[in-house]
Design a protein around this motif. Structure first.
Motif, PDB file in Angstrom:
ATOM      1  N   ASP A  96      42.500 -35.255 -18.345  1.00 19.12           N
ATOM      2  CA  ASP A  96      41.759 -34.465 -19.333  1.00 19.12           C
ATOM      3  C   ASP A  96      41.377 -33.094 -18.758  1.00 19.12           C
ATOM      4  O   ASP A  96      41.512 -32.074 -19.423  1.00 19.12           O
ATOM      5  N   ALA A  97      40.927 -33.076 -17.516  1.00 16.73           N
ATOM      6  CA  ALA A  97      40.579 -31.807 -16.867  1.00 16.73           C
ATOM      7  C   ALA A  97      41.821 -30.932 -16.721  1.00 16.73           C
ATOM      8  O   ALA A  97      41.758 -29.717 -16.962  1.00 16.73           O
ATOM      9  N   LYS A  98      42.953 -31.523 -16.355  1.00 16.31           N
ATOM     10  CA  LYS A  98      44.203 -30.759 -16.251  1.00 16.31           C
ATOM     11  C   LYS A  98      44.526 -30.088 -17.574  1.00 16.31           C
ATOM     12  O   LYS A  98      44.852 -28.898 -17.622  1.00 16.31           O
ATOM     13  N   ASN A  99      44.445 -30.853 -18.661  1.00 11.91           N
ATOM     14  CA  ASN A  99      44.772 -30.314 -19.980  1.00 11.91           C
ATOM     15  C   ASN A  99      43.829 -29.183 -20.382  1.00 11.91           C
ATOM     16  O   ASN A  99      44.264 -28.174 -20.941  1.00 11.91           O
ATOM     17  N   LYS A 100      42.540 -29.334 -20.098  1.00 13.24           N
ATOM     18  CA  LYS A 100      41.577 -28.285 -20.428  1.00 13.24           C
ATOM     19  C   LYS A 100      41.836 -27.021 -19.618  1.00 13.24           C
ATOM     20  O   LYS A 100      41.720 -25.909 -20.130  1.00 13.24           O
TER      21      LYS A 100
END
Length: 113
Positions: A96-100
């Motif tokens: 999720d952090a990667k995508n953000k």
């Protein structure tokens, strides 16, 4: 690579996702505290191994919560002599952090010290 206050540079190397980000300088920040150039240069490496946390409110998690909320790890730090700014490099492991970070949803980070 020059890093400004509100700049995060994501990149992929060896199939891993990293971000290079502004970490700290000796200016007075919005919370009205600052570090000296001497302290910055002497202690910058203490960030290595610490959690990189992406929070929904762009705030600082409490120190005791940072490990539980770790989205990645600061793996390296450096100092840009021309600007007087320190930067960090973090390996991001949380999807999720990667995508953000990839989407630009997160464009500013602020280290917890």
């Amino acid at each position: 690579m020059q890093i400004s206050y509100a700049q995060i540079k994501p990149y992929i190397a060896d199939d891993k996702f990293f971000v290079k980000f502004f970490l700290l300088d000796d200016s007075l920040n919005l919370n009205r505290w600052q570090v000296t150039q001497e302290a910055l240069r002497n202690d910058i490496k203490s960030f290595i191994g610490t959690p990189f946390v992406v929070t929904p409110r762009a705030d600082h998690p409490l120190p005791e919560m940072q490990e539980a909320e770790r989205d990645g790890t600061i793996i390296d730090v450096g100092f840009d002599e021309s600007s007087g700014k320190a930067y960090g490099i973090a390996e991001i492991t949380d999807l999720d952090a990667k995508n953000k970070l990839k989407s630009g949803e997160i464009s500013f980070v602020s280290p917890s010290i």
